[in-house]
Design a protein around this motif. Structure first.
Motif, PDB file in Angstrom:
ATOM      1  N   ILE A 277       0.978  -1.195  -0.025  1.00 37.96           N
ATOM      2  CA  ILE A 277       0.027  -0.106  -0.047  1.00 37.96           C
ATOM      3  C   ILE A 277       0.819   1.374  -0.171  1.00 37.96           C
ATOM      4  CG2 ILE A 277      -1.589   1.319   1.264  1.00 37.96           C
ATOM      5  CD1 ILE A 277      -2.759  -1.518   2.190  1.00 37.96           C
ATOM      6  N   GLY A 278       2.043   1.029   0.773  1.00 34.87           N
ATOM      7  CA  GLY A 278       2.804   2.142   0.732  1.00 34.87           C
ATOM      8  C   GLY A 278       3.334   2.651  -0.687  1.00 34.87           C
ATOM      9  N   GLN A 279       3.615   1.412  -1.385  1.00 32.00           N
ATOM     10  CA  GLN A 279       4.133   1.399  -2.778  1.00 32.00           C
ATOM     11  C   GLN A 279       3.089   2.194  -3.698  1.00 32.00           C
ATOM     12  OE1 GLN A 279       5.784  -2.131  -4.120  1.00 32.00           O
ATOM     13  NE2 GLN A 279       6.848  -2.610  -2.301  1.00 32.00           N
ATOM     14  N   LEU A 280       1.789   1.832  -3.517  1.00 27.37           N
ATOM     15  CA  LEU A 280       0.727   2.335  -4.327  1.00 27.37           C
ATOM     16  C   LEU A 280       0.544   3.604  -3.995  1.00 27.37           C
ATOM     17  CD1 LEU A 280      -1.977  -0.540  -4.025  1.00 27.37           C
ATOM     18  CD2 LEU A 280      -0.718   0.082  -6.098  1.00 27.37           C
ATOM     19  N   LEU A 281       0.596   4.174  -2.726  1.00 32.44           N
ATOM     20  CA  LEU A 281       0.446   5.698  -2.452  1.00 32.44           C
ATOM     21  C   LEU A 281       1.756   6.448  -3.144  1.00 32.44           C
ATOM     22  CD1 LEU A 281      -0.527   5.320   1.335  1.00 32.44           C
ATOM     23  CD2 LEU A 281      -1.772   6.151  -0.446  1.00 32.44           C
ATOM     24  N   LYS A 282       2.798   5.879  -3.219  1.00 33.44           N
ATOM     25  CA  LYS A 282       3.881   6.587  -3.677  1.00 33.44           C
ATOM     26  C   LYS A 282       3.413   6.729  -5.543  1.00 33.44           C
ATOM     27  CE  LYS A 282       7.491   5.299  -0.680  1.00 33.44           C
ATOM     28  NZ  LYS A 282       8.509   4.365  -0.362  1.00 33.44           N
ATOM     29  N   LEU A 283       2.620   5.747  -5.941  1.00 34.97           N
ATOM     30  CA  LEU A 283       2.141   5.965  -7.424  1.00 34.97           C
ATOM     31  C   LEU A 283       0.782   6.629  -7.492  1.00 34.97           C
ATOM     32  CD1 LEU A 283       3.100   2.417  -8.295  1.00 34.97           C
ATOM     33  CD2 LEU A 283       4.462   4.223  -8.318  1.00 34.97           C
ATOM     34  N   GLU A 284       0.453   7.199  -6.331  1.00 33.45           N
ATOM     35  CA  GLU A 284      -1.118   7.810  -6.375  1.00 33.45           C
ATOM     36  C   GLU A 284      -1.263   8.884  -7.189  1.00 33.45           C
ATOM     37  OE1 GLU A 284      -3.877   8.947  -2.661  1.00 33.45           O
ATOM     38  OE2 GLU A 284      -1.719   9.539  -2.455  1.00 33.45           O
ATOM     39  N   ASP A 285      -0.353   9.582  -7.904  1.00 30.66           N
ATOM     40  CA  ASP A 285      -0.565  10.553  -8.721  1.00 30.66           C
ATOM     41  C   ASP A 285      -1.227  10.228 -10.050  1.00 30.66           C
ATOM     42  OD1 ASP A 285       1.452   9.688 -10.489  1.00 30.66           O
ATOM     43  OD2 ASP A 285       2.774  11.244 -10.119  1.00 30.66           O
ATOM     44  N   GLY A 286      -1.308   9.099 -10.290  1.00 32.13           N
ATOM     45  CA  GLY A 286      -1.958   8.504 -11.461  1.00 32.13           C
ATOM     46  C   GLY A 286      -1.270   8.274 -12.746  1.00 32.13           C
ATOM     47  N   THR A 287      -0.179   8.666 -12.978  1.00 34.94           N
ATOM     48  CA  THR A 287       0.773   8.580 -14.063  1.00 34.94           C
ATOM     49  C   THR A 287       1.553   7.348 -14.112  1.00 34.94           C
ATOM     50  OG1 THR A 287       2.766   9.748 -12.863  1.00 34.94           O
ATOM     51  CG2 THR A 287       1.003  10.887 -14.292  1.00 34.94           C
ATOM     52  N   HIS A 288       1.710   6.454 -13.177  1.00 35.34           N
ATOM     53  CA  HIS A 288       2.504   5.208 -13.109  1.00 35.34           C
ATOM     54  C   HIS A 288       1.587   3.954 -12.980  1.00 35.34           C
ATOM     55  CE1 HIS A 288       5.949   7.721 -11.569  1.00 35.34           C
ATOM     56  NE2 HIS A 288       4.998   8.268 -10.908  1.00 35.34           N
ATOM     57  N   CYS A 289       0.331   3.966 -14.042  1.00 37.39           N
ATOM     58  CA  CYS A 289      -0.415   3.040 -13.953  1.00 37.39           C
ATOM     59  C   CYS A 289       0.096   1.719 -14.463  1.00 37.39           C
ATOM     60  CB  CYS A 289      -1.625   3.307 -15.056  1.00 37.39           C
ATOM     61  SG  CYS A 289      -3.016   2.219 -14.993  1.00 37.39           S
ATOM     62  N   SER A 290       0.933   1.578 -15.116  1.00 44.16           N
ATOM     63  CA  SER A 290       1.786   0.286 -15.338  1.00 44.16           C
ATOM     64  C   SER A 290       2.440  -0.273 -14.057  1.00 44.16           C
ATOM     65  CB  SER A 290       2.846   0.429 -16.497  1.00 44.16           C
ATOM     66  OG  SER A 290       3.910   1.168 -16.127  1.00 44.16           O
ATOM     67  N   GLU A 291       3.011   0.586 -13.263  1.00 46.24           N
ATOM     68  CA  GLU A 291       3.785  -0.044 -11.911  1.00 46.24           C
ATOM     69  C   GLU A 291       2.605  -0.301 -11.138  1.00 46.24           C
ATOM     70  OE1 GLU A 291       6.918   2.596 -10.611  1.00 46.24           O
ATOM     71  OE2 GLU A 291       6.822   3.690 -12.549  1.00 46.24           O
ATOM     72  N   ALA A 292       1.668   0.319 -10.958  1.00 44.72           N
ATOM     73  CA  ALA A 292       0.291  -0.001 -10.194  1.00 44.72           C
ATOM     74  C   ALA A 292      -0.144  -1.403 -10.762  1.00 44.72           C
ATOM     75  CB  ALA A 292      -0.701   0.943 -10.000  1.00 44.72           C
ATOM     76  N   ALA A 293      -0.242  -1.649 -11.762  1.00 46.31           N
ATOM     77  CA  ALA A 293      -0.764  -2.707 -12.483  1.00 46.31           C
ATOM     78  C   ALA A 293       0.221  -4.064 -12.130  1.00 46.31           C
ATOM     79  CB  ALA A 293      -0.884  -2.726 -13.952  1.00 46.31           C
ATOM     80  N   GLU A 294       1.515  -3.861 -12.155  1.00 48.76           N
ATOM     81  CA  GLU A 294       2.360  -4.972 -11.744  1.00 48.76           C
ATOM     82  C   GLU A 294       2.296  -5.136 -10.436  1.00 48.76           C
ATOM     83  OE1 GLU A 294       6.472  -3.986 -12.643  1.00 48.76           O
ATOM     84  OE2 GLU A 294       6.086  -2.999 -14.498  1.00 48.76           O
ATOM     85  N   LEU A 295       2.186  -4.341  -9.370  1.00 49.35           N
ATOM     86  CA  LEU A 295       1.815  -4.810  -7.960  1.00 49.35           C
ATOM     87  C   LEU A 295       0.477  -5.591  -7.862  1.00 49.35           C
ATOM     88  CD1 LEU A 295       2.657  -1.572  -6.219  1.00 49.35           C
ATOM     89  CD2 LEU A 295       3.837  -3.812  -5.659  1.00 49.35           C
ATOM     90  N   ALA A 296      -0.505  -5.180  -8.815  1.00 49.45           N
ATOM     91  CA  ALA A 296      -1.860  -5.798  -8.779  1.00 49.45           C
ATOM     92  C   ALA A 296      -1.708  -7.113  -9.277  1.00 49.45           C
ATOM     93  CB  ALA A 296      -2.770  -4.876  -9.376  1.00 49.45           C
ATOM     94  N   ALA A 297      -0.989  -7.104 -10.274  1.00 48.62           N
ATOM     95  CA  ALA A 297      -0.622  -8.674 -10.866  1.00 48.62           C
ATOM     96  C   ALA A 297      -0.007  -9.609  -9.903  1.00 48.62           C
ATOM     97  CB  ALA A 297       0.139  -8.534 -12.281  1.00 48.62           C
ATOM     98  N   LEU A 298       1.092  -9.159  -9.080  1.00 43.05           N
ATOM     99  CA  LEU A 298       1.690 -10.239  -8.250  1.00 43.05           C
ATOM    100  C   LEU A 298       0.490 -10.479  -7.157  1.00 43.05           C
ATOM    101  CD1 LEU A 298       4.714  -8.082  -7.433  1.00 43.05           C
ATOM    102  CD2 LEU A 298       4.538 -10.281  -8.801  1.00 43.05           C
ATOM    103  N   ARG A 299      -0.331  -9.407  -6.626  1.00 42.49           N
ATOM    104  CA  ARG A 299      -1.435  -9.614  -5.525  1.00 42.49           C
ATOM    105  C   ARG A 299      -2.226 -10.688  -6.217  1.00 42.49           C
ATOM    106  NH1 ARG A 299      -1.213 -10.979  -1.931  1.00 42.49           N
ATOM    107  NH2 ARG A 299       0.233  -9.576  -1.476  1.00 42.49           N
ATOM    108  N   LEU A 300      -2.672 -10.522  -7.554  1.00 39.87           N
ATOM    109  CA  LEU A 300      -4.031 -11.516  -8.102  1.00 39.87           C
ATOM    110  C   LEU A 300      -3.051 -12.821  -8.153  1.00 39.87           C
ATOM    111  CD1 LEU A 300      -6.237 -11.860  -9.732  1.00 39.87           C
ATOM    112  CD2 LEU A 300      -5.079 -11.280 -11.521  1.00 39.87           C
ATOM    113  N   ASP A 301      -1.845 -13.023  -8.719  1.00 40.65           N
ATOM    114  CA  ASP A 301      -1.160 -14.228  -8.592  1.00 40.65           C
ATOM    115  C   ASP A 301      -1.254 -14.863  -7.105  1.00 40.65           C
ATOM    116  OD1 ASP A 301      -0.666 -14.157 -11.284  1.00 40.65           O
ATOM    117  OD2 ASP A 301       1.378 -13.456 -10.907  1.00 40.65           O
TER     118      ASP A 301
END
Length: 134
Positions: A70-94
């Motif tokens: 969540i801390g990592q997601l908050l650092k990406l919060e400005d919305g311009t890092h969607c691919s990085e957020a998607a990578e975190l979500a993909a790991l969570r999904l796995d």
């Protein structure tokens, strides 16, 4: 009492965010939420952005994200890092898919053992207890 949504005491803030005061302090300790300055002779005040941030953290926790993630997601919060957020979500999904697979395997094993228990009558060894001794 001051009801300005951008001038909340910690208690009012916690209530507005749907958490307890200890949760606010814990999130501050973990760096997920900034600790506002305390004006001389006054108490700290929180705003609607702080409430939104705590709700973001709680929503991410409900999706299974760890506080570090969540801390990592908050650092990406400005919305311009969607691919990085998607990578975190993909790991969570796995991880979720692995857990679901494990739960299906556990369900099948328990279902078999429960069925075996119901099939045995009298003074015979319980299949469930016997399987746990292996």
């Amino acid at each position: 009492m001051n009801t300005d949504p951008d001038s909340l005491t910690i208690g009012a803030f916690a209530k507005a965010a749907g958490v307890n005061v200890e949760t606010i302090r814990f999130y501050q300790l973990k760096g997920l939420l900034p600790t506002p300055d305390r004006p001389y002779g006054s108490i700290r005040r929180y705003g609607s952005a702080d409430v939104a941030r705590v709700k973001f953290v709680k929503a991410a926790q409900r999706l299974g994200f760890s506080l570090d993630e969540i801390g990592q997601l908050l650092k990406l919060e400005d919305g311009t890092h969607c691919s990085e957020a998607a990578e975190l979500a993909a790991l969570r999904l796995d991880d979720v898919r692995t857990k679901l697979s494990d739960l299906r395997r556990i369900e099948a094993a328990l279902s078999t053992l429960v069925a075996e228990c119901h099939a045995h009558q009298g003074n015979v060894s319980c299949p469930l207890i016997a399987a746990l001794h292996c």
